[in-house]
Design an enzyme around this catalytic site. Structure first.
Site, PDB file in Angstrom:
ATOM      1  N   LYS A   1      31.932  30.535  26.176  1.00 44.68           N
ATOM      2  CA  LYS A   1      32.208  31.801  26.849  1.00 44.68           C
ATOM      3  C   LYS A   1      31.674  32.981  26.046  1.00 44.68           C
ATOM      4  O   LYS A   1      32.027  33.174  24.891  1.00 44.68           O
ATOM      5  CB  LYS A   1      33.700  31.971  27.088  1.00 44.68           C
ATOM      6  CG  LYS A   1      34.035  33.179  27.954  1.00 44.68           C
ATOM      7  CD  LYS A   1      35.435  33.072  28.501  1.00 44.68           C
ATOM      8  CE  LYS A   1      35.787  34.236  29.378  1.00 44.68           C
ATOM      9  NZ  LYS A   1      37.111  34.079  30.018  1.00 44.68           N
TER      10      LYS A   1
ATOM     11  N   ARG B   1      36.646  23.473  35.892  1.00 46.48           N
ATOM     12  CA  ARG B   1      36.054  22.908  34.691  1.00 46.48           C
ATOM     13  C   ARG B   1      35.182  21.715  35.076  1.00 46.48           C
ATOM     14  O   ARG B   1      35.347  21.134  36.163  1.00 46.48           O
ATOM     15  CB  ARG B   1      37.107  22.488  33.650  1.00 46.48           C
ATOM     16  CG  ARG B   1      38.046  21.392  34.124  1.00 46.48           C
ATOM     17  CD  ARG B   1      39.039  21.034  33.026  1.00 46.48           C
ATOM     18  NE  ARG B   1      40.041  20.093  33.467  1.00 46.48           N
ATOM     19  CZ  ARG B   1      39.898  18.778  33.527  1.00 46.48           C
ATOM     20  NH1 ARG B   1      38.733  18.238  33.156  1.00 46.48           N
ATOM     21  NH2 ARG B   1      40.875  18.000  33.942  1.00 46.48           N
TER      22      ARG B   1
ATOM     23  N   ARG C   1      41.902  36.670  32.906  1.00 45.34           N
ATOM     24  CA  ARG C   1      42.446  36.063  34.124  1.00 45.34           C
ATOM     25  C   ARG C   1      43.702  35.265  33.818  1.00 45.34           C
ATOM     26  O   ARG C   1      43.908  34.788  32.714  1.00 45.34           O
ATOM     27  CB  ARG C   1      41.411  35.148  34.776  1.00 45.34           C
ATOM     28  CG  ARG C   1      40.243  35.873  35.403  1.00 45.34           C
ATOM     29  CD  ARG C   1      39.345  34.896  36.146  1.00 45.34           C
ATOM     30  NE  ARG C   1      40.017  34.340  37.313  1.00 45.34           N
ATOM     31  CZ  ARG C   1      40.127  33.038  37.560  1.00 45.34           C
ATOM     32  NH1 ARG C   1      39.645  32.154  36.708  1.00 45.34           N
ATOM     33  NH2 ARG C   1      40.725  32.611  38.656  1.00 45.34           N
TER      34      ARG C   1
END
Length: 326
Positions: free
Chosen positions: A188, A323, A123
């Site tokens: 992640k 976040r 992204r």
């Protein structure tokens, strides 16, 4: 390129193979074998030992993708219509390749995977680190009789599909981060990138791209955020990359068919169940602004709902990033 992959397959077991043995199988001289070994090191970053009297050895064995193996596993899973699967040694990007092929008529449901990406995409234009045969670099082409606006929520629904696949191999601590990241203990593990083309009148072509970290190793040092790979996660059920690919195809197709019928509403409760930050204070950041508030979940269009100064507001993935507030 095909010649390089033939050599990789011969060496994938991680054992020593003499230059003479490899040359006889490939029908080339030992000098030509050495030339190809040099190419494998420089083009794909493969670490290959060369020991006089023993030959050549990959420092780590490789779990290579295999079309027939994936199709067999899909049959076992009960998939009725088996997809067209395109496997490549190396590509700029599986998403870009499939978008191009989709424009010239490759069937809906087609899958593209590569052992290596030169310019994998994340992204906001980020580069997706793509070492050879270590992760899954996966794209699925889908066509819908819906406008591009109507398929926007497929990004979140597809992330639910990836999560289901991970839970099936006992990766039970995998969670979702809006809009389409998969986290494990806050790090992640996988990401999705959807690319859409179409007409306002009601036709869309969508490429669902998935990058899943299976075994990054030292290659992960180039990533600028906390990350994890399946290799580091305890208590998973045994898997191969071909099994992961088959499960991914199965679950993403299942999600897509349900989305055709019911849209994003069919996935909102499941998204909220596994949303990593729901109920917490978060920060929504765009190019020019920053907002802090309580994460309330997602709305019917896939936007994230944040309570700011007592008022719920929705933000959308093309505009912002999320976040946890410190």
């Amino acid at each position: 390129m095909r010649d390089n992959f033939d050599l990789i397959k011969l060496m994938a077991d991680g054992l020593f193979h003499s230059g003479r043995e490899l040359g006889l199988i490939l029908g080339i001289s030992r000098a030509a074998v050495w030339k190809r070994i040099v190419g494998l090191r420089s083009v794909y970053g493969l670490e290959i030992n060369a020991v006089k009297g023993r030959g050549y050895q990959l420092r780590e064995s490789l779990d290579l993708l295999d079309r027939s193996n994936i199709l067999e596993k899909l049959e076992v899973l009960g998939m009725q219509k088996l997809p067209n699967i395109e496997l490549h040694t190396t590509l700029e990007s599986t998403n870009s390749w499939l978008m191009q092929q989709g424009a010239v008529g490759i069937p809906s449901g087609s899958v593209c995977m590569a052992e290596h990406q030169v310019n994998g995409k994340g992204r906001h234009g980020r580069r997706w680190i793509s070492p050879f045969a270590r992760n899954l670099y996966f794209s699925l082409l889908l066509r819908f009789e819906m406008s591009p606006v109507q398929v926007a929520g497929l990004s979140l629904a597809s992330a639910v599909g990836v999560l289901r696949m991970l839970h099936q191999i006992n990766c039970v601590e995998a969670h979702l981060k809006w809009p389409n990241d998969i986290l494990w203990r806050g790090k992640k593990l996988a990401g999705l990138l959807l690319e859409v083309s179409g007409e306002a009148g009601g036709f869309s072509q969508v490429v669902v791209g998935v990058g899943l970290n299976t075994r990054l190793g030292e290659q992960g040092e180039a990533i600028d955020q906390p990350w994890v790979d399946l290799d580091a996660i305890p208590n998973l059920l045994p898997y191969t990359r071909n099994e992961l690919a088959a499960l991914l195809i199965f679950h993403l197709n299942s999600v897509a068919e349900k989305y055709r019928i019911a849209g994003l509403s069919a996935f909102i409760d499941e998204w909220h169940e596994y949303d990593r930050f729901i109920g917490e204070e978060v920060v929504i950041r765009s190019a020019s602004q920053e907002h802090r508030g309580k994460h309330l979940g997602i709305d019917s269009s896939g936007g994230i709902r944040i309570r700011i100064d007592g008022e719920p507001r929705s933000f959308y993935a093309g505009e912002v990033s999320l976040r946890r507030a410190k």
